[in-house]
Design an enzyme around this catalytic site. Structure first.
Site, mmCIF file in Angstrom:
data_model
loop_
_atom_site.group_PDB
_atom_site.id
_atom_site.type_symbol
_atom_site.label_atom_id
_atom_site.label_comp_id
_atom_site.label_asym_id
_atom_site.label_seq_id
_atom_site.Cartn_x
_atom_site.Cartn_y
_atom_site.Cartn_z
ATOM 1 N N GLY A 8 0.837 -1.212 0.000
ATOM 2 C CA GLY A 8 0.000 0.000 0.000
ATOM 3 C C GLY A 8 0.860 1.244 0.000
ATOM 4 O O GLY A 8 0.528 2.261 0.609
ATOM 5 N N GLY A 11 -0.580 4.765 -0.914
ATOM 6 C CA GLY A 11 -1.759 5.244 -0.185
ATOM 7 C C GLY A 11 -1.465 6.436 0.699
ATOM 8 O O GLY A 11 -0.376 7.015 0.670
ATOM 9 N N GLN A 12 -2.453 6.784 1.516
ATOM 10 C CA GLN A 12 -2.370 8.002 2.355
ATOM 11 C C GLN A 12 -1.141 7.977 3.261
ATOM 12 O O GLN A 12 -0.378 8.928 3.316
ATOM 13 C CB GLN A 12 -3.641 8.122 3.209
ATOM 14 C CG GLN A 12 -3.683 9.391 4.050
ATOM 15 C CD GLN A 12 -4.578 9.268 5.279
ATOM 16 O OE1 GLN A 12 -5.141 8.215 5.564
ATOM 17 N NE2 GLN A 12 -4.709 10.357 5.997
ATOM 18 N N ILE A 35 -0.653 -1.525 -5.821
ATOM 19 C CA ILE A 35 -1.555 -2.244 -6.720
ATOM 20 C C ILE A 35 -1.543 -1.557 -8.086
ATOM 21 O O ILE A 35 -1.303 -0.352 -8.176
ATOM 22 C CB ILE A 35 -3.008 -2.340 -6.176
ATOM 23 C CG1 ILE A 35 -3.513 -0.978 -5.700
ATOM 24 C CG2 ILE A 35 -3.127 -3.383 -5.088
ATOM 25 C CD1 ILE A 35 -4.999 -0.932 -5.424
ATOM 26 N N TYR A 143 -15.130 -1.284 8.973
ATOM 27 C CA TYR A 143 -13.754 -0.830 9.153
ATOM 28 C C TYR A 143 -13.267 -1.197 10.559
ATOM 29 O O TYR A 143 -12.207 -1.806 10.734
ATOM 30 C CB TYR A 143 -13.715 0.689 8.944
ATOM 31 C CG TYR A 143 -12.361 1.339 9.110
ATOM 32 C CD1 TYR A 143 -11.365 1.178 8.154
ATOM 33 C CD2 TYR A 143 -12.097 2.158 10.204
ATOM 34 C CE1 TYR A 143 -10.145 1.810 8.297
ATOM 35 C CE2 TYR A 143 -10.875 2.792 10.349
ATOM 36 C CZ TYR A 143 -9.907 2.610 9.391
ATOM 37 O OH TYR A 143 -8.695 3.231 9.540
ATOM 38 N N LYS A 147 -10.571 -3.911 11.942
ATOM 39 C CA LYS A 147 -9.408 -3.475 12.734
ATOM 40 C C LYS A 147 -9.298 -4.268 14.047
ATOM 41 O O LYS A 147 -8.199 -4.631 14.460
ATOM 42 C CB LYS A 147 -9.468 -1.970 13.012
ATOM 43 C CG LYS A 147 -9.214 -1.095 11.790
ATOM 44 C CD LYS A 147 -7.849 -1.343 11.173
ATOM 45 C CE LYS A 147 -7.546 -0.464 9.992
ATOM 46 N NZ LYS A 147 -6.341 -0.879 9.253
ATOM 47 N N ILE A 173 -5.298 11.025 10.484
ATOM 48 C CA ILE A 173 -3.962 11.511 10.118
ATOM 49 C C ILE A 173 -4.087 12.699 9.173
ATOM 50 O O ILE A 173 -4.800 12.634 8.175
ATOM 51 C CB ILE A 173 -3.138 10.400 9.412
ATOM 52 C CG1 ILE A 173 -3.099 9.117 10.249
ATOM 53 C CG2 ILE A 173 -1.737 10.894 9.081
ATOM 54 C CD1 ILE A 173 -2.277 9.203 11.487
HETATM 55 N N1 SER Z 1 -8.818 8.113 9.337
HETATM 56 C C1 SER Z 1 -9.593 6.911 9.412
HETATM 57 C C2 SER Z 1 -10.947 7.120 8.868
HETATM 58 O O1 SER Z 1 -11.455 8.205 9.029
HETATM 59 C C3 SER Z 1 -9.703 6.430 10.823
HETATM 60 O O2 SER Z 1 -8.603 5.670 11.180
HETATM 61 O O3 SER Z 1 -11.521 6.229 8.328
#
Ligand code: SER
Length: 318
Positions: A8, A11-12, A35, A143, A147, A173
């Site tokens: 990844g 990604g961010q 990917i 999500y 996790k 983040i």
């Molecule tokens: N930044 C993520 C989200 O908003 C949370 O970990 O899905």
């Protein structure tokens, strides 16, 4: 850590973590795994090895780990919370089927593994303020469910097979480089872009809804510090609460307003984002991370706001 694979990597978090790891461990020792649909560009592409790898492809993963003699895997493949709600099965496949592949290849090749968890691993009946390290986790989003499973499965591989799994629960983040996509905390990035462009910010999250947030440099430091930590000192592993700031939209808006007096905010709530945000903690207690591996943040809201506005003004030429 000598030879690192980032899954990844475009990604961010991956796009910046890969570059940070290359600074620490040498460009040729950090493989950017991406990917096909998210090819690296610019410095990320030019500065070191890049390889196509889908976390759901166990054979390709094993091939890369052997080819580059990988000893540490940063597994950052995931869908963020809002987009995951529209594709729950895909979120599970990437998050959990993918994780099995990573953990198995790590077990067979003796790799350490970092797979982030999140504030999203908590739920509405978790204590909201100064959420403890060990507490109720009954998330309501796919999500969050993936996790919590990530945390449990990673601990299981450590206990059962001795795989060196470690992780943190990331807050939202905030970065001035790669945009997040489809998260609940994205507003805290978007608000800076609006301020720098001179636009009114339309906020999808309500006043008074606090969430934990972190500036990207601290998130990168945490990811590297934890993987470098002395294992003898780790009582916990998957996953540590880490924290640096907690705010609601009004608090971040006023931090920007003090620097940009014409900046305006209006509210147009997104019901899905709002419901998710309300189910997450207001603030985390990160005392275990501080005690077990010396975690501390370097950025608070004021310092981050100065840096975000300065860097974005340069990048957006405003
Ligand atoms: N930044 C993520 C989200 O908003 C949370 O970990 O899905």
């Amino acid at each position: 850590m000598k030879n690192i694979l980032v899954i990844g990597a475009t990604g961010q978090i991956g796009s910046e973590l890969t570059m940070e790891l290359r600074k620490h461990y040498g460009n040729s020792n950090v493989v950017a795994g991406y990917i096909q649909s998210a090819e690296p560009t610019g410095e990320l592409k030019e500065s070191g090895p890049c390889e196509v790898v889908d976390v759901m492809d166990a054979d390709r993963l094993a091939e890369l780990v052997r080819m580059y003699n990988i000893d540490t895997i940063y597994n950052l493949a995931a869908l963020l919370s809002v987009v995951a709600e529209s594709k729950p099965q895909l979120a599970w496949k990437i998050g959990i089927d993918g994780l099995w592949n990573v953990l198995e290849v790590a077990r067979e090749n003796n790799c350490a593994v970092f797979t982030p968890s999140s504030i999203g691993s908590f739920g509405p009946n978790t204590p909201k303020v100064k959420t403890p390290q060990d507490t109720i986790q009954r998330p309501k989003t796919i999500y969050g469910i993936s996790k919590v499973t990530t945390e449990l499965l990673s601990d299981y591989y450590h206990l059962k097979y001795g795989v060196d799994t470690r992780s943190v629960r990331f807050p939202g983040i905030i970065s001035n480089i790669t945009l997040p996509g489809g998260g609940t905390t994205d507003y805290a990035v978007d608000i800076y872009y609006a301020a720098v462009k001179g636009e009114t910010f339309v906020c999808p999250i309500d006043q008074g809804t606090r969430m934990d947030m972190m500036y990207m440099p601290d998130a990168l430091r945490a990811s590297i510090m934890l993987m470098e930590a002395d294992p003898a000192k780790l009582i916990h592993r998957n996953a540590f609460n880490i924290a640096s700031m907690s705010f609601d939209p009004e608090i971040i808006y006023h931090a920007i307003l003090r620097r940009k007096p014409d900046f305006k905010i209006i509210y147009d709530l997104n019901p899905l984002k709002q419901a998710i945000a309300e189910s997450w903690p207001d603030s985390l207690d990160d005392s275990c991370a501080r005690a077990e591996w010396g975690w501390y943040p370097e950025y608070d809201l004021e310092r981050m706001t100065d840096d975000m506005l300065e860097k974005l003004s340069i990048r957006l030429n405003k």
